[in-house]
Design an enzyme around this catalytic site. Sequence first.
Site: not given
Length: 323
Positions: A155, A208, A236-237, A266, A285, A288
């Site tokens: 998404r 991913t 992503s990570r 992190e 990070h 969001s």
Amino acid sequence: MRPKVFLAKQVPSEVEAYIAQHCDYRMWDSEEEIPRQQLLEELSDADGLLISGGSIDQELLEHAPKLKIVSNVSVGYNNFDTEAMKARDIMGTHTPGVLDETVADTVFGLILATARRIPELDAYVKAGKWKKGSEEYIFGIDVHSAKLGIIGMGRIGEAIARRAKFGFNMDVVYYNRSRKTEAEQKLGVVYLSLQELLQESDFVVVMTPLTPETTQFIGREELALMKKTAIFINASRGQTVDEEALIEALEKASIRGAGLDVFQQEPVDPDNKLLQMPNVVTLPHIGSATHQTRFDMAMLAANNLVKGLQGEIPPSLVPELKR
């Protein structure tokens, strides 16, 4: 009897009030991460746990004999030992959907910041280095009409593709473990093999999820396929990329630059070489991290938690734990 839940992170007052309507709860009242041992002690009588990271493993489950559900305030759930949870019939949920557009905004911020060298040039101007004369050495590269390669067309990948295609007239290609024919028809994106995507793209974005299969998915071989003029973006990570290989590629100038919202460790080690490179844009990070999106994530996590404890199937049960 009302279920007992432990909130291992602070949540907005409205979210707390919603949980209070349905559950008896205790909450970790600090912005610092709860110490592991204290978390284990808090779970002795808990039916539910709301958390945003921290390993949900066999050790934790052994300290939580009554646990029925773990609600992650995150779209990722690589902190879940899904096999151990499945063996105990414990539900695990996450918060997909509500953060897609916000993360896509952050990714495009990284694309623009790296291509046009915005943080670097901001520091340049503020340091009083801007003088009259030839300025070619501070030029960046165009984003519009360039080729964008997205690795991981979920998404968020689709939200990035929409911005690229319809906002910047970019040529968008993608690699995913399965073809997304609907996205291809709707967005005009083109599926390529990973090798082709890396070789052709001006910007490579990794979106991913982190799984055993995607750990260090991008390593020396993959970075070596990229254009010398290409920019690498990871939101992503951190563990999806071999960080040492990325540093090496940047030091050798085998790629142009990088924009990173995530790191192998992190918070990132202050001595990490990536932090010393002017052609690397680094974020803490915060993909969001807007007030509205974090509120929406916390409310969805609370709803998942309550629904699960009421005997319903939570709206965002992770796929591996669906019955």
